[in-house]
Design a protein around this motif. Structure first.
Motif, short mmCIF file in Angstrom:
data_model
loop_
_atom_site.label_atom_id
_atom_site.label_comp_id
_atom_site.label_asym_id
_atom_site.label_seq_id
_atom_site.Cartn_x
_atom_site.Cartn_y
_atom_site.Cartn_z
N CYS A 18 -16.88 -34.02 -16.86
CA CYS A 18 -15.64 -34.66 -16.44
C CYS A 18 -15.44 -34.36 -14.96
O CYS A 18 -15.71 -33.25 -14.50
CB CYS A 18 -14.49 -34.11 -17.27
N PHE A 58 -15.55 -30.06 -22.20
CA PHE A 58 -16.76 -30.75 -21.70
C PHE A 58 -17.86 -29.75 -21.44
O PHE A 58 -17.64 -28.54 -21.45
CB PHE A 58 -16.43 -31.49 -20.40
N CYS A 61 -16.51 -29.39 -16.25
CA CYS A 61 -15.34 -30.14 -15.82
C CYS A 61 -15.02 -29.74 -14.39
O CYS A 61 -14.83 -28.57 -14.08
CB CYS A 61 -14.17 -29.83 -16.76
N VAL A 336 -17.50 -38.55 -16.83
CA VAL A 336 -16.21 -39.17 -17.10
C VAL A 336 -15.33 -38.96 -15.88
O VAL A 336 -15.00 -37.84 -15.53
CB VAL A 336 -15.58 -38.53 -18.34
N VAL A 338 -11.92 -39.24 -13.82
CA VAL A 338 -10.50 -39.23 -14.12
C VAL A 338 -9.70 -39.23 -12.82
O VAL A 338 -10.03 -38.49 -11.89
CB VAL A 338 -10.15 -37.97 -14.98
N THR A 348 -6.01 -41.92 -18.86
CA THR A 348 -6.74 -40.66 -18.89
C THR A 348 -6.96 -40.20 -20.33
O THR A 348 -8.07 -39.82 -20.71
CB THR A 348 -5.99 -39.58 -18.07
N LEU A 352 -10.51 -39.80 -22.15
CA LEU A 352 -10.94 -38.50 -22.66
C LEU A 352 -11.22 -38.54 -24.16
O LEU A 352 -12.11 -37.84 -24.64
CB LEU A 352 -9.89 -37.43 -22.32
N ALA A 355 -14.61 -39.98 -24.46
CA ALA A 355 -15.60 -39.01 -23.99
C ALA A 355 -15.82 -37.88 -24.99
O ALA A 355 -16.93 -37.41 -25.17
CB ALA A 355 -15.16 -38.43 -22.66
#
Ligand code: ADP
Ligand code: MG
Length: 393
Positions: A18, A58, A61, A336, A338, A348, A352, A355
């Motif tokens: 992320c 994740f 991130c 991903v 954001v 978002t 998520l 994801a």
């Protein structure tokens, strides 16, 4: 649980990263999205209960302080290295328009993204790759193609004349000429694009797609820069230059002993286009076609994850093309993207949730041409060896 599900045995995941972009000059920082210190978890304000956050985990991130270079060195570099060991890789950026997909995959001159960095590395490795015959570049051949999927049709970005030819069939002219009120009949002329075929070995290919052999970094950059200008864009209220197409750059690296492929993908915005206040049939048809590839991508990923017998690769153009690189001979990564801030919060959460499902996809790397054991050593170094039994129960 002691035993791993057989489906998980010795198989590898697609990594899910992320990345949160910084606030832009016109945005007011608020604390609605936060990266936790361990760089594994993103917390986002729960829209139903703003006192609380929802946490998403994740493989990594990254917050706004993490540079292009760090993302590349930490997560992309090892994947690219392995292409020289015959291991395929798919890296795609997923997120709403404005979240930082293009910045991440392409970047700009001052902050180059994954594509230019990958080519720097590929040419370096090609140069260092000493062949048995001692040839300069180890007999490496680097071949690229670049195409986009727009409204479920494939267009060659290295053949701009074909791309622009289709622009003539575009928007409002056709839409306003429509006399029918039926919502099931589209009067918009759909550009056909290039056909997708299967070869004798049942491998998917795009018929007629150009493949360019490149021998230097500069040669690639000039080819790529020109091709980028032909990407389809459309105006929406959300972003006047939002990307409405999926752009796929494919690099094939052939050494004397192996063949590996990398797909670097800038996906179209994942936003729900009904919210962008688009009027007219054309735009809605476009929205559903764009979202279809993303929707099916989600389904494919979920099907792989749950060990389903039927993986719906054939339900969209993109998943069909990537079929051999998703779930099969591939190590993959989804980044991903954001955007921070309250304005993006619903998007978002949607992003998520998509994801988090994808994170559990299991993938088995298979070498294209087994000439030695380098690939398994490489895969093990990347993801840790053997059984991933932990979550198997
Ligand atoms: P997308 O391709 O997802 O629509 P962009 O990559 O165009 O989004 O990013 C939107 C804006 O945010 C651009 O102006 C871009 O330069 C900026 N941006 C995105 N990510 C970053 C980042 N990590 N650091 C600095 N600026 C960023
Ligand atoms: Mg973009």
């Amino acid at each position: 649980m002691v035993y791993a599900h057989p489906h998980h045995q010795g198989q590898q995941k697609i990594k899910v990263l992320c990345r949160v972009r910084p606030f832009l000059a016109h945005e007011t920082p608020d604390g609605s999205v936060q990266v936790e210190e361990d760089q594994k978890v993103l917390r986002a304000t729960n829209l139903r209960d703003p006192e609380k956050d929802i946490r998403y985990t994740f493989d990594a991130c990254y917050g706004d302080e993490v540079s292009q270079e760090t993302v590349y060195n930490n997560d992309v570099k090892p994947l690219i290295e392995n292409v020289f060991n015959g291991l395929d890789t798919t890296i795609f950026c997923y997120g709403v328009t404005g979240a930082g997909k293009t910045h991440t995959i392409q970047g700009n001159e001052n902050e180059p993204g994954i594509i230019p960095r990958a080519f720097k590395q590929i040419f370096q490795l090609a140069h260092n790759n000493v062949s048995p015959t001692g040839d300069g570049d180890g007999g490496c051949e680097i071949k690229v193609s670049y195409y986009e999927i727009y409204k479920e049709a494939v267009f060659d970005l290295f053949k701009p004349d074909l791309t622009t030819a289709h622009t003539a069939t575009d928007p409002s002219a056709t839409a306003s000429a429509s006399a029918t009120t039926s919502t099931t009949t589209s009067t918009v002329v759909q550009p056909s694009g290039l056909p997708i075929r299967e070869d004798v070995n049942r491998k998917i290919f795009i018929a007629g797609l150009s493949e360019k052999v490149v021998t230097t970094y500069d040669q690639f950059i000039s080819l790529y820069t020109t091709a980028c200008k032909y990407r389809r864009t459309g105006s929406t209220k959300l972003n006047s230059h939002s990307s409405r197409s999926h752009a796929i750059l494919t690099v094939q690296v052939t050494t004397t002993t192996t063949q590996g492929k990398v797909h670097l993908i800038d996906l179209a915005g994942s936003e729900d286009n009904r919210k962008t206040d688009n009027k007219g049939r054309h735009r809605m048809a476009e929205s559903s076609a764009i979202n279809r590839s993303l929707f099916v991508l989600g389904q494919v990923v979920e099907a792989l994850n749950s060990g389903a017998h039927r993986i719906p690769y054939r339900d969209s153009k993109m998943t069909r093309i990537l079929q051999d690189s998703l779930g099969g001979r591939c190590v993959g990564m989804m980044i991903v993207n954001v955007a921070p801030g309250k304005a993006f919060l619903q998007d978002t959460h949607n992003t998520l949730n998509f994801a988090t499902k994808s994170r559990d996809v299991v993938n088995k790397p298979v070498v294209n041409e087994i000439v030695d054991q380098r690939w398994s050593v490489a895969a093990e170094r990347l993801y840790g060896g053997g059984v991933r039994g932990g979550g198997g129960g």
